[in-house]
Each structure stands twice: as C-alpha cells, then as structure tokens.
Design a protein around this motif. Structure first.
Motif, PDB file in Angstrom:
ATOM      1  N   VAL A   1      41.274 -20.920 -53.662  1.00 41.73           N
ATOM      2  CA  VAL A   1      39.819 -20.917 -53.823  1.00 41.73           C
ATOM      3  C   VAL A   1      39.154 -20.407 -52.546  1.00 41.73           C
ATOM      4  CG1 VAL A   1      37.833 -22.443 -54.051  1.00 41.73           C
ATOM      5  CG2 VAL A   1      39.779 -22.711 -55.580  1.00 41.73           C
ATOM      6  N   ALA A   2      39.638 -20.868 -51.404  1.00 37.41           N
ATOM      7  CA  ALA A   2      39.027 -20.457 -50.124  1.00 37.41           C
ATOM      8  C   ALA A   2      39.112 -18.946 -49.950  1.00 37.41           C
ATOM      9  CB  ALA A   2      39.710 -21.185 -48.963  1.00 37.41           C
ATOM     10  N   ALA A   3      40.208 -18.368 -50.401  1.00 39.63           N
ATOM     11  CA  ALA A   3      40.369 -16.907 -50.273  1.00 39.63           C
ATOM     12  C   ALA A   3      39.408 -16.142 -51.178  1.00 39.63           C
ATOM     13  CB  ALA A   3      41.812 -16.522 -50.599  1.00 39.63           C
ATOM     14  N   LEU A   4      38.847 -16.824 -52.173  1.00 41.75           N
ATOM     15  CA  LEU A   4      37.911 -16.175 -53.102  1.00 41.75           C
ATOM     16  C   LEU A   4      36.453 -16.347 -52.683  1.00 41.75           C
ATOM     17  CD1 LEU A   4      39.565 -17.343 -56.463  1.00 41.75           C
ATOM     18  CD2 LEU A   4      39.711 -15.068 -55.428  1.00 41.75           C
ATOM     19  N   GLN A   5      36.205 -17.134 -51.644  1.00 44.56           N
ATOM     20  CA  GLN A   5      34.821 -17.325 -51.191  1.00 44.56           C
ATOM     21  C   GLN A   5      34.327 -16.060 -50.494  1.00 44.56           C
ATOM     22  OE1 GLN A   5      35.619 -21.324 -49.089  1.00 44.56           O
ATOM     23  NE2 GLN A   5      33.554 -21.561 -49.945  1.00 44.56           N
ATOM     24  N   ASP A   6      33.031 -15.728 -50.690  1.00 41.09           N
ATOM     25  CA  ASP A   6      32.500 -14.556 -49.992  1.00 41.09           C
ATOM     26  C   ASP A   6      32.277 -14.854 -48.517  1.00 41.09           C
ATOM     27  OD1 ASP A   6      30.531 -16.327 -50.727  1.00 41.09           O
ATOM     28  OD2 ASP A   6      29.149 -14.830 -51.519  1.00 41.09           O
ATOM     29  N   ASP A   7      32.006 -16.128 -48.195  1.00 42.67           N
ATOM     30  CA  ASP A   7      31.899 -16.559 -46.804  1.00 42.67           C
ATOM     31  C   ASP A   7      32.866 -17.722 -46.619  1.00 42.67           C
ATOM     32  OD1 ASP A   7      31.340 -17.775 -44.444  1.00 42.67           O
ATOM     33  OD2 ASP A   7      29.189 -18.073 -44.837  1.00 42.67           O
ATOM     34  N   PRO A   8      33.956 -17.495 -45.889  1.00 40.70           N
ATOM     35  CA  PRO A   8      34.992 -18.536 -45.809  1.00 40.70           C
ATOM     36  C   PRO A   8      34.525 -19.812 -45.113  1.00 40.70           C
ATOM     37  CG  PRO A   8      35.551 -16.620 -44.440  1.00 40.70           C
ATOM     38  CD  PRO A   8      34.300 -16.273 -45.181  1.00 40.70           C
ATOM     39  N   GLY A   9      33.383 -19.761 -44.420  1.00 39.61           N
ATOM     40  CA  GLY A   9      32.894 -20.978 -43.750  1.00 39.61           C
ATOM     41  C   GLY A   9      32.019 -21.844 -44.625  1.00 39.61           C
ATOM     42  N   LYS A  10      31.699 -21.373 -45.828  1.00 41.25           N
ATOM     43  CA  LYS A  10      30.765 -22.100 -46.682  1.00 41.25           C
ATOM     44  C   LYS A  10      31.411 -23.383 -47.225  1.00 41.25           C
ATOM     45  CE  LYS A  10      29.089 -19.119 -49.502  1.00 41.25           C
ATOM     46  NZ  LYS A  10      28.855 -18.505 -50.821  1.00 41.25           N
ATOM     47  N   PRO A  11      30.665 -24.496 -47.239  1.00 41.41           N
ATOM     48  CA  PRO A  11      31.244 -25.728 -47.792  1.00 41.41           C
ATOM     49  C   PRO A  11      31.595 -25.575 -49.270  1.00 41.41           C
ATOM     50  CG  PRO A  11      29.167 -26.174 -46.646  1.00 41.41           C
ATOM     51  CD  PRO A  11      29.293 -24.684 -46.746  1.00 41.41           C
ATOM     52  N   LEU A  12      32.652 -26.283 -49.665  1.00 47.29           N
ATOM     53  CA  LEU A  12      33.094 -26.302 -51.059  1.00 47.29           C
ATOM     54  C   LEU A  12      32.823 -27.680 -51.639  1.00 47.29           C
ATOM     55  CD1 LEU A  12      36.628 -24.640 -50.894  1.00 47.29           C
ATOM     56  CD2 LEU A  12      34.746 -23.875 -52.361  1.00 47.29           C
ATOM     57  N   VAL A  13      32.144 -27.708 -52.782  1.00 47.05           N
ATOM     58  CA  VAL A  13      31.926 -28.952 -53.499  1.00 47.05           C
ATOM     59  C   VAL A  13      32.829 -28.924 -54.729  1.00 47.05           C
ATOM     60  CG1 VAL A  13      30.240 -30.385 -54.707  1.00 47.05           C
ATOM     61  CG2 VAL A  13      29.511 -28.962 -52.772  1.00 47.05           C
ATOM     62  N   ALA A  14      33.774 -29.848 -54.803  1.00 48.37           N
ATOM     63  CA  ALA A  14      34.695 -29.864 -55.950  1.00 48.37           C
ATOM     64  C   ALA A  14      34.300 -30.983 -56.914  1.00 48.37           C
ATOM     65  CB  ALA A  14      36.132 -30.063 -55.475  1.00 48.37           C
ATOM     66  N   VAL A  15      34.167 -30.618 -58.191  1.00 50.88           N
ATOM     67  CA  VAL A  15      33.787 -31.567 -59.229  1.00 50.88           C
ATOM     68  C   VAL A  15      34.917 -31.635 -60.257  1.00 50.88           C
ATOM     69  CG1 VAL A  15      32.129 -32.070 -61.064  1.00 50.88           C
ATOM     70  CG2 VAL A  15      31.357 -30.961 -58.958  1.00 50.88           C
ATOM     71  N   ALA A  16      35.303 -32.834 -60.632  1.00 57.03           N
ATOM     72  CA  ALA A  16      36.198 -32.998 -61.786  1.00 57.03           C
ATOM     73  C   ALA A  16      35.307 -33.356 -62.982  1.00 57.03           C
ATOM     74  CB  ALA A  16      37.221 -34.097 -61.535  1.00 57.03           C
ATOM     75  N   THR A  17      35.346 -32.530 -64.029  1.00 54.24           N
ATOM     76  CA  THR A  17      34.527 -32.843 -65.208  1.00 54.24           C
ATOM     77  C   THR A  17      34.960 -34.158 -65.841  1.00 54.24           C
ATOM     78  OG1 THR A  17      36.000 -31.564 -66.650  1.00 54.24           O
ATOM     79  CG2 THR A  17      34.057 -30.408 -65.747  1.00 54.24           C
ATOM     80  N   HIS A  18      36.204 -34.555 -65.604  1.00 55.06           N
ATOM     81  CA  HIS A  18      36.706 -35.875 -65.969  1.00 55.06           C
ATOM     82  C   HIS A  18      38.037 -36.046 -65.257  1.00 55.06           C
ATOM     83  CE1 HIS A  18      38.506 -33.111 -68.818  1.00 55.06           C
ATOM     84  NE2 HIS A  18      39.263 -34.036 -69.359  1.00 55.06           N
ATOM     85  N   ALA A  19      38.607 -37.245 -65.362  1.00 57.23           N
ATOM     86  CA  ALA A  19      39.752 -37.570 -64.508  1.00 57.23           C
ATOM     87  C   ALA A  19      41.105 -37.322 -65.171  1.00 57.23           C
ATOM     88  CB  ALA A  19      39.654 -39.025 -64.041  1.00 57.23           C
ATOM     89  N   HIS A  20      41.157 -36.565 -66.260  1.00 54.85           N
ATOM     90  CA  HIS A  20      42.469 -36.229 -66.834  1.00 54.85           C
ATOM     91  C   HIS A  20      43.258 -35.378 -65.839  1.00 54.85           C
ATOM     92  CE1 HIS A  20      41.210 -37.011 -71.293  1.00 54.85           C
ATOM     93  NE2 HIS A  20      41.544 -38.103 -70.652  1.00 54.85           N
TER      94      HIS A  20
END
Ligand SMILES: [Zn+2]
Length: 263
Positions: A62-81
């Motif tokens: 995912v980090a390699a796909l960011q346009d700015d590698p320093g930008k914070p990443l917010v990860a959401v699980a739509t549910h816990a499966h």
C-alpha cells in the motif's frame, strides 16, 4: 496436502480503478476469502478499506502505491472477519465499528485457512448452495515455509471505534460511516455523498448472494440495512468481494434479499 500448493513470488494484485482509487487483491487465496482491499488517496491522508488475510504484509504494498509516501494511512476494517481484518495490525491507525473492536483481539483464535475449523452448519449450507469449500482455502503459498494449518491472523487493538454517522476525513474527501449490521454485528459501509461512492464491505455483493448465517449474522437487522442501502443515491458500490456495480444492480440485490426473507 498443503505442500502440493505452488509457491508464488507475488502475493497481491493491484488494479487502478480511477485516479485516486486502487484495488488490491489476493488472487491466490480461494475465492471465498479473496476480499477486495481499497486504497483511496486523499489530500492529507490516504484511506485503506480492508486489509486482507494477513498472510503476507500488506502495508509495504500500500505504501508503494501512495502518491506521497509520507502521507498518513488510515486503515479501516469494514468488519472483523479474518479476510478483511488480517492485515489491520500493520497500520498505526486502525478503525473498526465499536461492536467488533473486541473481535479484533480474538482474531488468532481459529486457523481460518482450513475449513475443518469452520462451523459445520455453515459448510453444509454452502454445499447446499452449490459451493463446495475446499479443505485448504489457498491456491498457492507465499513461501516454502508457509504452513496454512498453523497460520492465524495477528490480533490487534483498534485505535478508533466507529459509530454510525462518524466521518473519516481525508482532507479533500469525506467518508461517512454507515452502520450496516446483518452480515456481522458491526459491519460498516463508507459513504461519500459528493461522488455517490459506497464501500460496502460484505453487506452486498454483485452476485446478490448475501450471507446472513455466519456467527453474528442477523437477517432481521440485514433487512433494515438493505432497506437503508436501497434509498441511497449511489453511483458506484465497491464491495468487499467480487466486482463493483451501480445503483440499478444495488436495488435488484436489495429487493431480492427482501423477497427471500419475507417480502
Ligand atoms: Zn465477512
């Protein structure tokens, strides 16, 4: 049995959906656990919607796909499966609905890649619906050493517990949290009203076969959820599995479920 699985060098596939949206998938996982993982680029932070099985680290991809590698990443699980929350532990910001925060702590309780650890009734229900689950839910392995029989996802603690109406702000884009119980108690959708974009998690799939009988599922709540989705002015639904689709198909799926469960 599992040593017969081929070893592959590349675990994830990446597809560009639009200028700001990328789809990441695990093509070597059986289709049943092959979830859609999304990266949405924002001006101040980027959003990761679902994190896969956790078999191979997702964050570097995912980090390699960011346009700015320093930008914070917010990860959401739509549910816990396990196929949505398996990689959540890798991220600094880990969001899930408050009703499933506790389940993230118990992710390691059952080895998810062997159907022998799954509820018998569910496997039989799948078989009756024409889907024969294989013993091992993989079509390949990431390395010679990887043993699906001992693999379990890494548990983690949520850094933010979500509720209906909360907003995830990426700077130039805002996603509203929709509580969508039914498939699971704390399933959520992420809704961007400006573009009519809905990330639906496992609430709706393009094939219309909605799963309400897993542990924690509730068909009465699901009916309420489906009615709510039917009224949304959706342009596109990016679902937790299978292909994306538009409003006409969403309405068909919702109507089909309401009919199936009592009209
Ligand atoms: Zn699910």
């Amino acid at each position: 049995m599992t040593s017969a699985l081929p070893v592959v060098a590349q675990w994830f596939s990446v597809t560009r959906v639009d200028a700001a949206t990328l789809l990441v998938s695990e093509p070597h996982v059986d289709v049943f656990l092959r979830a859609n993982l999304w990266l949405v680029r924002g001006s101040e932070r980027d959003l990761v919607v679902d994190t896969g099985n956790g078999i191979v680290p997702l964050r570097p991809v995912v980090a390699a796909l960011q346009d700015d590698p320093g930008k914070p990443l917010v990860a959401v699980a739509t549910h816990a499966h396990c196929d949505h929350a398996g990689g959540l532990h890798e991220f600094d910001q880990r969001l899930v609905h408050e009703a499933e925060a506790g389940q993230l702590l118990r992710l390691a309780d059952a080895p998810p890649l062997l159907t022998s650890s799954w509820p018998r009734a569910f496997i039989e229900e799948c078989a009756a619906a024409g889907y024969l689950l294989p013993d091992v839910l993989l079509e390949a392995r990431p390395s010679e050493e990887f043993d699906p029989s001992v693999f379990a996802p890494t548990p983690c603690r949520a850094t933010r517990a979500l509720r209906d109406g909360d907003v995830i702000d990426l700077g130039d884009r805002r996603f509203e949290v929709l509580a969508l119980p039914g498939h699971s108690p704390g399933g959520i959708g992420l809704w961007e009203v400006e573009t009519g974009t809905l990330f639906s998690g496992d609430t709706v799939y393009e094939d219309g076969d909605l799963l309400d009988s897993l542990p924690g599922g509730d068909w009465e709540k699901y009916r309420h959820t489906v009615r709510r989705l039917r009224d949304l002015p959706v342009e596109v639904v990016h679902a937790g599995h299978e292909a994306s689709f538009g409003r006409a198909r969403l309405i068909e799926i919702c109507d089909g479920y309401l009919e199936l469960t009592g009209g």
